[in-house]
Design an enzyme around this catalytic site. Structure first.
Site, short mmCIF file in Angstrom:
data_model
loop_
_atom_site.label_atom_id
_atom_site.label_comp_id
_atom_site.label_asym_id
_atom_site.label_seq_id
_atom_site.Cartn_x
_atom_site.Cartn_y
_atom_site.Cartn_z
N TYR A 162 81.08 71.34 74.10
CA TYR A 162 82.01 70.33 74.66
C TYR A 162 83.03 69.94 73.58
CZ TYR A 162 83.53 66.69 77.92
OH TYR A 162 84.27 65.91 78.78
N LYS A 169 86.82 62.16 74.86
CA LYS A 169 86.16 61.22 75.79
C LYS A 169 85.70 59.97 75.05
CE LYS A 169 86.38 63.39 79.83
NZ LYS A 169 87.38 62.97 80.84
O1 0WE Z 1 85.25 67.15 80.91
C1 0WE Z 1 84.79 68.20 81.32
C2 0WE Z 1 85.64 69.47 81.29
C3 0WE Z 1 87.11 69.22 81.12
C4 0WE Z 1 87.87 70.45 80.73
C5 0WE Z 1 87.65 71.71 81.28
C6 0WE Z 1 88.42 72.78 80.87
C7 0WE Z 1 88.17 74.18 81.39
C8 0WE Z 1 89.43 75.03 81.33
C9 0WE Z 1 88.86 70.31 79.78
N1 0WE Z 1 89.63 71.35 79.37
C10 0WE Z 1 89.42 72.57 79.91
N2 0WE Z 1 90.21 73.60 79.47
C11 0WE Z 1 90.24 74.81 80.08
O2 0WE Z 1 90.94 75.73 79.63
N3 0WE Z 1 83.49 68.25 81.76
C12 0WE Z 1 82.68 67.05 81.69
C13 0WE Z 1 82.85 69.47 82.29
C14 0WE Z 1 82.22 70.19 81.15
O3 0WE Z 1 82.97 70.98 80.36
C15 0WE Z 1 82.14 71.48 79.38
C16 0WE Z 1 80.86 70.98 79.55
C17 0WE Z 1 80.91 70.14 80.69
C18 0WE Z 1 79.80 69.34 81.26
C19 0WE Z 1 82.43 72.35 78.32
C20 0WE Z 1 81.41 72.71 77.45
C21 0WE Z 1 80.15 72.20 77.62
C22 0WE Z 1 79.85 71.33 78.66
#
Ligand code: 0WE
Length: 262
Positions: A162, A169
């Site tokens: 993450y 966050k």
């Molecule tokens: O906040 C998130 C993900 C937000 C996010 C997702 C992406 C994917 C595509 C931000 N930036 C990007 N950039 C991209 O290019 N989450 C809470 C979901 C999430 O994302 C993870 C998680 C979880 C849970 C990434 C790694 C590990 C766990």
């Protein structure tokens, strides 16, 4: 006044929703719940690739639903959105911030390798934008208001990969507290929902995401994952008078996962 707007916890409220990409978006689940509770809504979207999706979804609330493009890293686009919302409704009660982005390479590999540029982009899109939107919304929230951001557990504990999103966050959650302090005297509340993992566009392509859902299912006290509908219900609660004395908080909506030490 229509049936839907004359009753419900959010009867007659006006809301602005940032972060719908498709029907699986958390923003869409909260928007639908707000709508069912009697709110009138406007939407913004980012990028031409999701324009058609958002227009199709928002049209289910009526053909006159306001839908505006907004790149939250651009001050002039934010200014135009709030000018248009003010022109159509002359007031705002609710704002949902469900927007995040970090460059893909920053969500793979080691946090220690995060580039200055990836760090800047993640914080600009995912954290500073809440400050910019809250500042622009406040003058329209003449009867008080409720501002809601979306967070994740990676803000307080290390979730492998993450990475910089966890740091962004953490900033979002701290921004929530400082905004709650500044805007409280105007009756504007600012809170975050920290959601357990949900299978959305933002989660797709994150390697190991399905395993993460299984991990939450086995570790969380409720032995399951949170649903988008449940996040919608929490969004209604935080927007409603039931949460009138709640501000600056991070509410975990994760089937209890966050309380566990092991
Ligand atoms: O906040 C998130 C993900 C937000 C996010 C997702 C992406 C994917 C595509 C931000 N930036 C990007 N950039 C991209 O290019 N989450 C809470 C979901 C999430 O994302 C993870 C998680 C979880 C849970 C990434 C790694 C590990 C766990």
């Amino acid at each position: 006044m229509s049936h839907r707007t004359s009753q419900g916890l959010l009867a007659g409220k006006i809301g602005l929703v940032f972060g719908v990409a498709n029907k699986r978006s958390i923003a869409w689940a909260i928007a639908q719940a707000w709508h069912r509770a009697g709110a009138r809504l406007a939407f913004t979207y980012q990028g031409h690739r999701v324009k058609d999706n958002v227009e199709e979804l928002a049209a289910t609330f009526g053909a006159d639903t306001l839908i505006l493009p907004c790149d939250v890293t651009r001050d002039e686009e934010i200014a135009r959105v709030f000018a248009d919302v003010g022109g159509k409704f002359d007031r705002l009660d609710l704002l949902l911030h469900s927007v995040a982005f970090a460059p893909k390479e920053a969500l793979e590999g080691r946090f220690a390798e995060t580039s200055r540029e990836a760090f800047r982009i993640a914080h600009d899109v995912s954290a500073y934008s809440l400050v910019a939107l809250a500042r622009a919304a406040a003058p329209l929230m003449t009867a008080g208001g409720s501002i809601i951001g979306m967070s994740y557990y990676g803000a307080e504990k290390v979730v492998p990969h993450y990475n910089v999103m966890g740091v962004a966050k953490a900033a979002l959650e701290a921004c929530t507290r400082y905004l709650a302090y500044d805007l409280g005297p105007q009756g504007i509340r600012v809170n975050c929902i920290s959601a357990g993992p949900v299978n959305t566009l933002a989660a797709r392509g994150i390697s190991g995401f399905i395993e993460m859902l299984r991990h939450y299912e086995s570790k969380a006290p409720l032995k399951r994952n949170v649903t988008a509908d449940e996040l919608g219900a929490t969004g209604v609660f935080l927007a409603s008078d039931g949460a009138a004395a709640i501000t600056g908080q991070v509410l975990y909506v994760d089937c209890g996962y966050q309380i566990m030490g092991m």
